[in-house]
Enzyme design. Sequence first.
Site, PDB file in Angstrom:
ATOM      1  N   GLU A   1      75.878 124.844  45.338  1.00 51.54           N
ATOM      2  CA  GLU A   1      74.901 125.153  46.398  1.00 51.54           C
ATOM      3  C   GLU A   1      74.004 126.301  45.959  1.00 51.54           C
ATOM      4  OE1 GLU A   1      77.615 125.930  49.618  1.00 51.54           O
ATOM      5  OE2 GLU A   1      77.434 123.890  50.396  1.00 51.54           O
TER       6      GLU A   1
ATOM      7  N   LYS B   1      76.776 130.378  64.028  1.00 52.55           N
ATOM      8  CA  LYS B   1      76.713 130.932  62.667  1.00 52.55           C
ATOM      9  C   LYS B   1      75.962 132.263  62.639  1.00 52.55           C
ATOM     10  CE  LYS B   1      78.647 127.086  61.372  1.00 52.55           C
ATOM     11  NZ  LYS B   1      78.178 126.192  60.346  1.00 52.55           N
TER      12      LYS B   1
HETATM   13  O1  DER Z   1      80.273 125.325  52.568  1.00 50.39           O
HETATM   14  C1  DER Z   1      79.121 125.556  52.899  1.00 50.39           C
HETATM   15  O2  DER Z   1      78.421 126.501  52.474  1.00 50.39           O
HETATM   16  C2  DER Z   1      78.534 124.669  53.949  1.00 50.39           C
HETATM   17  O3  DER Z   1      77.142 124.765  53.959  1.00 50.39           O
HETATM   18  C3  DER Z   1      79.100 125.081  55.272  1.00 50.39           C
HETATM   19  O4  DER Z   1      79.098 126.446  55.353  1.00 50.39           O
HETATM   20  C4  DER Z   1      78.348 124.547  56.455  1.00 50.39           C
HETATM   21  O5  DER Z   1      79.270 123.862  57.174  1.00 50.39           O
HETATM   22  P1  DER Z   1      78.910 123.021  58.481  1.00 50.39           P
HETATM   23  O6  DER Z   1      77.480 122.533  58.321  1.00 50.39           O
HETATM   24  O7  DER Z   1      79.892 121.903  58.461  1.00 50.39           O
HETATM   25  O8  DER Z   1      79.056 123.950  59.640  1.00 50.39           O
END
Ligand code: DER
Length: 221
Positions: free
Chosen positions: A105, A123
């Site tokens: 990522e 978040k």
């Molecule tokens: O692992 C990661 O960085 C993902 O982007 C995660 O943080 C996001 O998870 P979600 O979209 O299932 O909440």
Amino acid sequence: SPQDLAKRQAAEAALAYIEPGEVLGVGTGSTVNHFIDLIAEKRLVADIKGAVSSSNASSERLKQIGVPVLDLNQTGELSIYVDGADEANPALQLIKGGGAALTREKIVAAASRKFVCIADRSKQVDVLGKFPLPVEVIPMAQSYVGRELFKLGGKPKLRDGVITDNGNVIIDLHGVAITDPLALETTINQITGVVCVGLFARRPADVLIVGSTDGIQTITR
Ligand code: DER
């Protein structure tokens, strides 16, 4: 669920950032899964030249909807990177890695011009660190890195039963209030044996789209 609807709202708003004919970067997680599904639902597949993915899971999902999955070594710089996060502070600095794909990522985000982060309200935090900070580590260095992370004042915990797509382990660092994300990212990056830390401070998101049941909020740096 309301949270799932909120994630879908944010994902749908991110479709507007897709530049036709361009190659885009796609992250990992349930919010990104909505983004990929919506590309198909809104018949945008033909607009997309191809995508570079940060995980095998997202690659499979992209292939299922007919988007060509490309190798970052063949594409050059990407127009946008769309991904979720585990936490985002007001400066759009992020904790990522809940899905164990943090290294790829971070690579695809680094190679992209604009990072569009999609999330639900849960978040958003003032100070990063309630979510344990993921650190990808070379297996033989696991104990050494654990001791070094302990010195930083946190509680390092090996993520049981997880080997990343790169063949490494993940240590989650609990209990650190990250008041200086840039400094902590540099410090952890410099511990020998650390492959990547899931702290996106030097390269934060450029746009954060927050979905909720009563619409979306777009925050830009
Ligand atoms: O692992 C990661 O960085 C993902 O982007 C995660 O943080 C996001 O998870 P979600 O979209 O299932 O909440």
